[in-house]
Design an enzyme around this catalytic site. Structure first.
Site, short mmCIF file in Angstrom:
data_model
loop_
_atom_site.label_atom_id
_atom_site.label_comp_id
_atom_site.label_asym_id
_atom_site.label_seq_id
_atom_site.Cartn_x
_atom_site.Cartn_y
_atom_site.Cartn_z
N THR A 155 -21.32 -92.16 -0.02
CA THR A 155 -20.84 -92.32 -1.20
C THR A 155 -21.96 -92.34 -2.42
O THR A 155 -23.17 -92.99 -2.28
CB THR A 155 -19.89 -93.61 -1.52
OG1 THR A 155 -20.71 -94.77 -1.23
CG2 THR A 155 -18.77 -93.46 -0.32
N HIS A 156 -21.77 -91.96 -3.61
CA HIS A 156 -22.76 -91.91 -4.39
C HIS A 156 -24.10 -91.33 -3.93
O HIS A 156 -25.38 -91.80 -4.53
CB HIS A 156 -23.14 -93.39 -4.97
CG HIS A 156 -21.99 -94.12 -5.30
ND1 HIS A 156 -21.56 -94.47 -6.36
CD2 HIS A 156 -21.33 -95.20 -4.48
CE1 HIS A 156 -20.07 -95.25 -6.32
NE2 HIS A 156 -20.15 -95.55 -5.26
N SER A 277 -39.43 -66.01 -1.91
CA SER A 277 -39.99 -66.18 -3.43
C SER A 277 -41.27 -65.08 -3.34
O SER A 277 -41.69 -64.91 -2.79
CB SER A 277 -40.67 -67.55 -3.70
OG SER A 277 -41.56 -67.38 -4.57
N LYS A 283 -41.34 -70.35 0.83
CA LYS A 283 -40.18 -70.42 0.36
C LYS A 283 -38.86 -69.66 1.18
O LYS A 283 -39.09 -68.65 1.36
CB LYS A 283 -39.95 -70.20 -0.96
CG LYS A 283 -40.62 -71.02 -1.83
CD LYS A 283 -39.80 -72.30 -2.28
CE LYS A 283 -39.99 -72.78 -3.72
NZ LYS A 283 -38.86 -73.49 -4.36
N ASN A 285 -35.14 -69.80 0.23
CA ASN A 285 -34.27 -70.18 -0.74
C ASN A 285 -32.67 -70.04 -0.55
O ASN A 285 -32.28 -69.15 0.33
CB ASN A 285 -34.50 -69.82 -2.26
CG ASN A 285 -35.91 -70.08 -2.45
OD1 ASN A 285 -36.35 -71.30 -2.23
ND2 ASN A 285 -36.39 -69.20 -3.37
N GLU A 290 -26.18 -71.08 -3.91
CA GLU A 290 -26.59 -71.37 -5.51
C GLU A 290 -25.56 -70.33 -6.39
O GLU A 290 -25.11 -70.66 -7.22
CB GLU A 290 -28.01 -71.19 -5.58
CG GLU A 290 -28.93 -72.19 -5.22
CD GLU A 290 -30.39 -71.94 -5.28
OE1 GLU A 290 -30.69 -71.40 -6.05
OE2 GLU A 290 -31.05 -72.68 -4.77
N LYS A 325 -6.75 -58.43 -18.30
CA LYS A 325 -7.32 -57.72 -17.07
C LYS A 325 -8.77 -58.00 -16.55
O LYS A 325 -8.88 -58.02 -15.77
CB LYS A 325 -7.04 -56.10 -17.12
CG LYS A 325 -5.50 -55.63 -17.50
CD LYS A 325 -5.23 -54.30 -17.48
CE LYS A 325 -3.52 -54.29 -17.65
NZ LYS A 325 -3.36 -54.97 -18.96
#
Ligand code: ARG
Length: 471
Positions: A155-156, A277, A283, A285, A290, A325
């Protein structure tokens, strides 16, 4: 410029006006629905004696031919025509002459476009629902395999209590199941045929609207011709359901992105669903997640756009409605694409169970259970909360978990603790003692999984009858 309405005009339309007014660039997307609707219309006209049997047969055969040629690429849909309705009718007239000119008897483009859009949306409801079902199947498989995979629940975004991966996936199962229910609900409400509403006031021809509706797999005709041509509620409802699906996918994507980060490492997204990347060789990703998160905005946009378009329109048809449309088509394609890709990503994602487990161990996720232990030994809850707070502080200073404390250390803070505290606050106990309906305990989870299996073993789509050629 090929228009259906030159008769009362003495001047050619200005080219800019023509371009501004034309919808062929996007309404060609439902050429199939337009042809299907026209075939049903002439079949009904013949049954009513408004067209002869031969005229009907010639028109239907020619419409089939036009469709086949569009699909083979022999006949190109070009912006020479104002809209898809003009394209189909002009080609029909080119081929059939006067017989072709009879197609539009007892019909207006207003009820025609209302039908086409409804047929198109109806199919999108079904396709989106089928993709949701595949996502639910993927989720259920992960759930079945992971009723004992312990991870922290948050939580949080702070570690809260231990749960299982099955339980976490189960939360998404509920969301996407509700999304399916919304689509089913929309289908049943929208499945009425507007054709026969005419321009706005029906028609003097003795149309059999029940028959047309039946031919097209609708439950019946719409009951007010002004509403029939100007209702886009079903589309707003669909876009709203689509926006909700995207909101769910976006939340899920956000978690996948966090879980896939170097800091968490709860999951590893498959190479096939990641990108690299151009500059940083290390990397990998989570672009798909996303993009799904990002595309949520355009689906919300489509919903807001249509709501805004519709809000000021007096009855009945107004050209504003042509704006229903482009954004809708974009939203429909977006939600389907996102669902398919997300399911693929989920199916191939690796869950690092040991990392999840370690994370649950190290975050005081069993602090509530330590307090409950004290309560079970007669300590009032508020006092127990304070005692465990002290324990947590002690552990943070020493950089250890509660389970790592010796009994002496525990007793120094509260003499109530005995040897059985270790079993009481083990991750397994914490999870598996939570047995209320919907809780993560293994037995509770297994009951829910059995219900989900039963739910997925039948399909509401099996009960509905829409023409095969529509699909
Ligand atoms: N292209 C129009 C639309 O999408 C078709 C209906 C045109 N009707 C009319 N009266 N101009 O709404």
């Amino acid at each position: 410029m090929a228009q259906l309405w030159g008769g009362r005009f003495t001047k050619e339309t200005d080219q800019l006006v023509y371009n501004f007014n034309a919808s062929i660039s996007f309404d060609q997307k439902f050429y199939k629905q337009d042809i299907l609707g026209s075939k049903a219309h002439v079949t009904m006209l013949a049954k009513q004696g408004i067209l002869t049997e031969q005229e009907m047969k010639d028109i239907v055969a020619c419409l089939d031919e036009i469709q086949a040629e569009v699909e083979s690429g022999k006949l190109e849909i070009t912006d020479k025509y104002e809209d898809i309705h003009s394209f189909v009718e002009a080609n029909l007239i080119d081929r059939l002459g006067d017989t072709g000119k009879k197609l539009h008897t007892g019909r207006s483009r207003n009820d025609q476009v209302a039908l086409d859009m409804r047929l198109y949306t109806r199919l999108e409801v079904l396709h989106t629902d089928a993709l949701l079902k595949e996502l639910l199947e993927a989720l259920l498989q992960i759930m079945e395999e992971n009723t004992e995979t312990i991870m922290p629940g948050f939580t949080h975004l702070q570690k809260a209590q231990p749960i299982t991966l099955a339980h976490h996936m189960g939360a998404y199962f509920e969301m996407f199941k509700r999304d399916r229910q919304r689509l089913e609900d929309i289908f049943h409400r929208m499945n009425y045929c507007p054709l026969g509403s005419g321009a706005l006031a029906g028609t003097t021809y003795p149309l059999d609207r029940d028959y047309t509706a039946e031919l097209l797999g609708f439950y019946g005709p719409t009951l007010n011709s002004m509403d029939g041509v100007s209702d886009r509620d079903y589309l707003i409802e669909f876009l709203s359901a689509a926006a909700t699906i995207m909101m769910h996918l976006s939340r899920f994507s956000e978690e996948v992105i966090i879980w896939n980060s170097n800091e968490y490492q709860f999951v590893e997204i498959d190479d096939a669903y990641s990108t690299g990347s151009s500059i940083m060789p290390q990397k990998k990703n989570p672009d798909i997640a996303e993009l799904v998160r990002g595309k949520t905005g355009r689906v919300y946009g489509a919903l807001m756009s249509l709501l805004t378009t519709m809000k000021g329109i007096p009855l009945a048809y107004n050209k504003d409605m042509q704006e229903d449309k482009e954004f809708s088509f974009d939203a429909m394609d977006t939600v389907k694409g996102c669902l398919a890709l997300f399911t693929g990503m989920l199916r191939t994602m690796k869950f690092n169970k040991d990392v999840m487990r370690k994370s649950a161990n190290n975050g005081f996720t069993n602090a509530t259970d330590a307090a409950d232990y004290l309560v079970n030994h007669g300590v009032p809850f508020r006092d127990a909360h304070g005692i465990v707070g002290q324990i947590v502080l002690y552990c943070i200073e020493k950089n250890i978990a509660i389970d790592d404390m010796s009994l002496e250390e525990l007793k120094a803070i509260s003499p109530v603790f005995e040897e059985d505290i270790y079993d009481a606050i083990s991750m397994e106990t914490c999870v598996n003692k939570r047995l209320t309906v919907g809780a993560p305990g293994k037995e509770a989870m297994e009951k829910v999984i059995a219900l989900h299996k039963e739910y997925l073993s039948s399909d509401w789509q099996d009960e509905i009858a829409i023409p095969q050629e529509e699909k």
